[in-house]
Design an enzyme around this catalytic site. Structure first.
Site, short mmCIF file in Angstrom:
data_model
loop_
_atom_site.label_atom_id
_atom_site.label_comp_id
_atom_site.label_asym_id
_atom_site.label_seq_id
_atom_site.Cartn_x
_atom_site.Cartn_y
_atom_site.Cartn_z
CG HIS A 75 -6.76 5.89 4.34
ND1 HIS A 75 -6.96 5.20 3.17
CD2 HIS A 75 -7.98 6.26 4.78
CE1 HIS A 75 -8.26 5.16 2.91
NE2 HIS A 75 -8.89 5.79 3.88
CG ASP A 122 -1.94 1.16 1.16
OD1 ASP A 122 -2.51 1.39 0.07
OD2 ASP A 122 -2.14 1.84 2.18
CD GLU A 147 -8.26 19.78 -0.05
OE1 GLU A 147 -7.01 19.70 -0.20
OE2 GLU A 147 -8.88 20.85 -0.03
CG HIS A 195 -2.21 10.62 4.28
ND1 HIS A 195 -1.63 11.77 4.79
CD2 HIS A 195 -2.20 10.76 2.92
CE1 HIS A 195 -1.28 12.55 3.79
NE2 HIS A 195 -1.64 11.98 2.66
CD GLU A 218 -2.26 6.11 2.85
OE1 GLU A 218 -2.85 7.02 2.23
OE2 GLU A 218 -2.82 5.07 3.22
CG ASP A 275 -4.69 1.11 5.12
OD1 ASP A 275 -5.28 1.02 6.22
OD2 ASP A 275 -4.81 2.10 4.38
#
Length: 236
Positions: free
Chosen positions: A151, A8, A53, A58, A10, A156
């Site tokens: 997140h 994963d 945003e 995260h 971010e 994750d």
């Protein structure tokens, strides 16, 4: 031995073509669908502001990441950990697209798309028309995601590893993934992944049970079991 990595990322936004960058990468190693305890995790200086945003998603700001290494510095260790094995991700084209853009900037080849395993595609095939976000799949499979308040790539991938195992057919012995403190570099932890040895115990019917089964089939008209097993219908 079948090795795969659950991965994963971010990022600062949704599109590397408009200047968005990777700020976190995490991957856990699976062998025969069971976590080995080895993982890779790295926070990265994105070299740009992180939009509000994205921070809401995260929790990272640029000020939190300015002292972290840049992607070009972490790329060799990340690629070494990933090796040449399949890479599992949720909405995998998103993660592959960002990593490919970063790898190109750093002078590396892109990841081979033949390695990509997209759990979102797998979930849509199994649950057409239903929500198939990571949170939705955790709820559907009874996986505890209560710690996922924002997140986090390392958390994750631990959750996604459990979801992937379910999508591939169900729980294996010893799969117990829990939230771990965020690490700043590749290292190893124990995720209770030791498989449990099981002794096969075949069930063999007795002669009396076989006779009772044959008598029961004799009462049925063209019993399906007889056709499947190539048996003649017992006389009744």
């Amino acid at each position: 031995m079948s090795r795969a990595l659950v991965l994963d990322t971010e990022t600062t936004g949704f599109d590397p073509a408009t200047g968005d960058r990777v700020l976190e990468v995490a991957a856990v190693e699976l062998v025969n669908l069971v976590p080995t305890g080895r993982f890779y995790h790295q926070l990265i200086d994105p070299e740009r502001e992180v939009p509000e945003e994205a921070t809401k998603v995260h929790g990272f700001t640029w000020d939190m990441l300015r002292d972290k290494p840049k992607f070009a510095e972490i790329a060799p260790a990340m690629l070494e950990f990933l090796g040449d094995d399949p890479i599992v991700a949720h909405n995998a084209p998103f993660d592959f697209g960002f990593l490919d853009a970063e790898l190109k900037k750093a002078g590396h080849r892109p990841l081979d798309r033949a390695r990509m395993v997209d759990t979102l595609v797998l979930a849509k095939k199994r649950f057409p028309g239903l929500p198939n976000s990571l949170d939705a799949l955790c709820r559907r499979y009874g996986i505890d995601n209560s710690m996922r308040t924002s997140h986090n790539a390392l958390l994750d991938v631990q959750l996604l590893a459990q979801v992937y195992l379910e999508l591939m057919g169900g729980k294996q012995p010893g799969l117990a993934l829990a939230a771990r403190p965020v690490a700043s570099s590749a290292s190893s932890i124990q995720l209770d992944a030791a498989p449990v040895a099981r002794t096969p115990r075949p069930i063999v019917p007795s002669e009396a049970e076989i006779a009772a089964h044959a008598a029961f089939l004799g009462k049925l008209k063209e019993p399906l079991w007889s056709a499947l097993l190539g048996e003649e219908k017992p006389a009744g």
